[in-house]
Scaffold this motif. Structure first.
Motif, PDB file in Angstrom:
ATOM      1  N   ARG A   5       5.218  10.712  -1.680  1.00  0.00           N
ATOM      2  CA  ARG A   5       4.775  12.155  -1.640  1.00  0.00           C
ATOM      3  C   ARG A   5       3.337  12.227  -1.223  1.00  0.00           C
ATOM      4  O   ARG A   5       2.507  13.209  -1.485  1.00  0.00           O
ATOM      5  N   MET A   6       2.876  11.469  -0.206  1.00  0.00           N
ATOM      6  CA  MET A   6       1.795  11.525   0.475  1.00  0.00           C
ATOM      7  C   MET A   6       2.046  12.424   1.676  1.00  0.00           C
ATOM      8  O   MET A   6       0.862  12.891   2.349  1.00  0.00           O
ATOM      9  N   LEU A   7       3.141  12.402   2.410  1.00  0.00           N
ATOM     10  CA  LEU A   7       3.363  13.231   3.443  1.00  0.00           C
ATOM     11  C   LEU A   7       4.594  14.208   3.349  1.00  0.00           C
ATOM     12  O   LEU A   7       5.456  13.910   2.600  1.00  0.00           O
ATOM     13  N   SER A   8       4.520  15.387   3.803  1.00  0.00           N
ATOM     14  CA  SER A   8       5.777  16.431   3.856  1.00  0.00           C
ATOM     15  C   SER A   8       6.639  15.695   5.059  1.00  0.00           C
ATOM     16  O   SER A   8       6.050  14.728   5.624  1.00  0.00           O
ATOM     17  N   LEU A   9       7.624  16.581   5.256  1.00  0.00           N
ATOM     18  CA  LEU A   9       8.696  15.873   6.106  1.00  0.00           C
ATOM     19  C   LEU A   9       8.002  15.927   7.525  1.00  0.00           C
ATOM     20  O   LEU A   9       8.132  15.135   8.338  1.00  0.00           O
ATOM     21  N   SER A  10       7.590  17.274   7.808  1.00  0.00           N
ATOM     22  CA  SER A  10       6.989  17.472   9.016  1.00  0.00           C
ATOM     23  C   SER A  10       5.806  16.535   9.291  1.00  0.00           C
ATOM     24  O   SER A  10       5.513  16.178  10.486  1.00  0.00           O
ATOM     25  N   GLY A  11       5.110  16.247   8.300  1.00  0.00           N
ATOM     26  CA  GLY A  11       4.099  15.236   8.064  1.00  0.00           C
ATOM     27  C   GLY A  11       4.479  13.822   8.711  1.00  0.00           C
ATOM     28  O   GLY A  11       3.669  13.264   9.508  1.00  0.00           O
ATOM     29  N   ALA A  12       5.509  13.434   8.132  1.00  0.00           N
ATOM     30  CA  ALA A  12       6.282  12.108   8.420  1.00  0.00           C
ATOM     31  C   ALA A  12       6.605  11.978   9.732  1.00  0.00           C
ATOM     32  O   ALA A  12       6.410  10.956  10.415  1.00  0.00           O
ATOM     33  N   VAL A  13       7.065  13.085  10.182  1.00  0.00           N
ATOM     34  CA  VAL A  13       7.497  12.880  11.565  1.00  0.00           C
ATOM     35  C   VAL A  13       6.555  12.985  12.691  1.00  0.00           C
ATOM     36  O   VAL A  13       6.514  12.003  13.592  1.00  0.00           O
ATOM     37  N   ALA A  14       5.254  13.756  12.325  1.00  0.00           N
ATOM     38  CA  ALA A  14       4.085  13.662  13.098  1.00  0.00           C
ATOM     39  C   ALA A  14       3.347  12.468  13.180  1.00  0.00           C
ATOM     40  O   ALA A  14       3.094  11.853  14.172  1.00  0.00           O
ATOM     41  N   ALA A  15       3.620  11.641  12.180  1.00  0.00           N
ATOM     42  CA  ALA A  15       2.701  10.368  11.586  1.00  0.00           C
ATOM     43  C   ALA A  15       3.690   9.513  12.487  1.00  0.00           C
ATOM     44  O   ALA A  15       3.078   8.511  13.204  1.00  0.00           O
ATOM     45  N   VAL A  16       4.993   9.518  12.574  1.00  0.00           N
ATOM     46  CA  VAL A  16       5.794   8.696  13.462  1.00  0.00           C
ATOM     47  C   VAL A  16       5.373   8.416  14.823  1.00  0.00           C
ATOM     48  O   VAL A  16       5.199   7.606  15.778  1.00  0.00           O
ATOM     49  N   VAL A  17       5.306   9.911  15.647  1.00  0.00           N
ATOM     50  CA  VAL A  17       5.087  10.277  16.966  1.00  0.00           C
ATOM     51  C   VAL A  17       3.421   9.792  16.866  1.00  0.00           C
ATOM     52  O   VAL A  17       3.332   8.979  17.738  1.00  0.00           O
ATOM     53  N   ILE A  18       2.457  10.105  16.287  1.00  0.00           N
ATOM     54  CA  ILE A  18       1.013   9.678  16.685  1.00  0.00           C
ATOM     55  C   ILE A  18       0.881   7.890  16.223  1.00  0.00           C
ATOM     56  O   ILE A  18       0.192   7.431  16.982  1.00  0.00           O
ATOM     57  N   GLY A  19       1.625   7.405  15.263  1.00  0.00           N
ATOM     58  CA  GLY A  19       1.673   6.018  14.977  1.00  0.00           C
ATOM     59  C   GLY A  19       2.004   5.176  16.124  1.00  0.00           C
ATOM     60  O   GLY A  19       1.648   4.068  16.598  1.00  0.00           O
ATOM     61  N   THR A  20       3.183   5.922  16.806  1.00  0.00           N
ATOM     62  CA  THR A  20       3.957   5.025  18.005  1.00  0.00           C
ATOM     63  C   THR A  20       2.871   5.163  19.067  1.00  0.00           C
ATOM     64  O   THR A  20       3.005   4.158  19.837  1.00  0.00           O
ATOM     65  N   ILE A  21       2.286   6.347  19.386  1.00  0.00           N
ATOM     66  CA  ILE A  21       1.499   6.285  20.500  1.00  0.00           C
ATOM     67  C   ILE A  21       0.163   5.601  20.263  1.00  0.00           C
ATOM     68  O   ILE A  21      -0.295   4.883  21.417  1.00  0.00           O
ATOM     69  N   ALA A  22      -0.389   5.631  19.084  1.00  0.00           N
ATOM     70  CA  ALA A  22      -1.731   4.742  18.850  1.00  0.00           C
ATOM     71  C   ALA A  22      -1.399   3.418  19.152  1.00  0.00           C
ATOM     72  O   ALA A  22      -2.272   2.617  19.670  1.00  0.00           O
ATOM     73  N   LEU A  23      -0.154   2.706  18.429  1.00  0.00           N
ATOM     74  CA  LEU A  23      -0.213   1.368  18.880  1.00  0.00           C
ATOM     75  C   LEU A  23       0.514   1.027  20.185  1.00  0.00           C
ATOM     76  O   LEU A  23       0.137   0.099  21.018  1.00  0.00           O
ATOM     77  N   GLY A  24       1.211   1.815  20.709  1.00  0.00           N
ATOM     78  CA  GLY A  24       1.557   1.632  22.041  1.00  0.00           C
ATOM     79  C   GLY A  24       0.897   1.714  23.078  1.00  0.00           C
ATOM     80  O   GLY A  24       0.725   0.745  23.936  1.00  0.00           O
ATOM     81  N   ALA A  25      -0.048   2.821  23.288  1.00  0.00           N
ATOM     82  CA  ALA A  25      -0.879   3.075  24.240  1.00  0.00           C
ATOM     83  C   ALA A  25      -2.103   2.569  23.987  1.00  0.00           C
ATOM     84  O   ALA A  25      -3.055   1.968  24.838  1.00  0.00           O
ATOM     85  N   GLY A  26      -2.911   2.388  22.740  1.00  0.00           N
ATOM     86  CA  GLY A  26      -4.051   1.804  22.242  1.00  0.00           C
ATOM     87  C   GLY A  26      -3.936   0.654  21.659  1.00  0.00           C
ATOM     88  O   GLY A  26      -5.267   0.153  21.745  1.00  0.00           O
ATOM     89  N   GLY A  27      -3.053  -0.062  21.374  1.00  0.00           N
ATOM     90  CA  GLY A  27      -3.071  -1.335  20.652  1.00  0.00           C
ATOM     91  C   GLY A  27      -3.402  -1.355  19.277  1.00  0.00           C
ATOM     92  O   GLY A  27      -3.378  -0.405  18.509  1.00  0.00           O
ATOM     93  N   TRP A  28      -3.572  -2.620  18.848  1.00  0.00           N
ATOM     94  CA  TRP A  28      -3.534  -2.700  17.489  1.00  0.00           C
ATOM     95  C   TRP A  28      -5.098  -2.182  16.487  1.00  0.00           C
ATOM     96  O   TRP A  28      -4.759  -1.690  15.555  1.00  0.00           O
ATOM     97  N   THR A  29      -6.045  -2.251  17.328  1.00  0.00           N
ATOM     98  CA  THR A  29      -7.389  -1.425  16.492  1.00  0.00           C
ATOM     99  C   THR A  29      -7.041  -0.303  16.191  1.00  0.00           C
ATOM    100  O   THR A  29      -7.358   0.426  14.986  1.00  0.00           O
ATOM    101  N   PRO A  30      -6.661   1.043  17.207  1.00  0.00           N
ATOM    102  CA  PRO A  30      -6.504   2.134  16.798  1.00  0.00           C
ATOM    103  C   PRO A  30      -5.510   2.416  15.683  1.00  0.00           C
ATOM    104  O   PRO A  30      -5.623   3.254  14.965  1.00  0.00           O
ATOM    105  N   ALA A  31      -4.336   1.687  15.905  1.00  0.00           N
ATOM    106  CA  ALA A  31      -3.382   1.680  14.790  1.00  0.00           C
ATOM    107  C   ALA A  31      -3.783   1.389  13.618  1.00  0.00           C
ATOM    108  O   ALA A  31      -3.603   2.086  12.516  1.00  0.00           O
ATOM    109  N   VAL A  32      -4.284   0.514  13.315  1.00  0.00           N
ATOM    110  CA  VAL A  32      -4.853   0.012  12.256  1.00  0.00           C
ATOM    111  C   VAL A  32      -5.995   0.893  11.547  1.00  0.00           C
ATOM    112  O   VAL A  32      -5.972   1.263  10.282  1.00  0.00           O
ATOM    113  N   LEU A  33      -6.876   1.507  12.403  1.00  0.00           N
ATOM    114  CA  LEU A  33      -7.814   2.290  11.983  1.00  0.00           C
ATOM    115  C   LEU A  33      -7.250   3.525  11.752  1.00  0.00           C
ATOM    116  O   LEU A  33      -7.448   4.338  10.597  1.00  0.00           O
ATOM    117  N   LEU A  34      -6.061   4.117  12.327  1.00  0.00           N
ATOM    118  CA  LEU A  34      -5.275   5.310  12.053  1.00  0.00           C
ATOM    119  C   LEU A  34      -4.737   5.064  10.560  1.00  0.00           C
ATOM    120  O   LEU A  34      -4.948   5.850   9.558  1.00  0.00           O
TER     121      LEU A  34
END
Length: 91
Positions: free
Chosen positions: A23-52
């Motif tokens: 119960r930390m994320l709503s459904l829309s929040g979970a979907v947005a987090a998947v998108v942002i997390g994927t972009i963070a690790l895919g484009a930025g690497g481990w450092t931005p993803a871990v910081l996020l």
């Protein structure tokens, strides 16, 4: 980069699903987090993803702690504890 993006999608989906169940994320929040997390690790690497992830976890814990210590601060118009897509994208 494709492998890292696929890994980002998998990890973001797992973390978002866990946060939704807790119960930390709503459904829309979970979907947005998947998108942002994927972009963070895919484009930025481990450092931005871990910081996020660290930012999300600590801010969620501080929110829960503040609510438990100061329940009188909650009002009838206060937003719930779950982060929605707007909050995920803003952060």
């Amino acid at each position: 980069m494709v492998g890292r993006t696929a890994l980002g999608l998998l990890l973001a989906a797992l973390l978002s699903a866990a946060a939704y169940r807790r119960r930390m994320l709503s459904l829309s929040g979970a979907v947005a987090a998947v998108v942002i997390g994927t972009i963070a690790l895919g484009a930025g690497g481990w450092t931005p993803a871990v910081l996020l992830v660290l930012f999300f976890v600590t801010s969620s814990l501080f929110t829960r702690l503040a609510r438990s210590l100061r329940p009188e601060l909650q009002t009838s118009y206060a937003k719930g504890g779950r982060r929605d897509a707007r909050q995920v994208l803003a952060n």
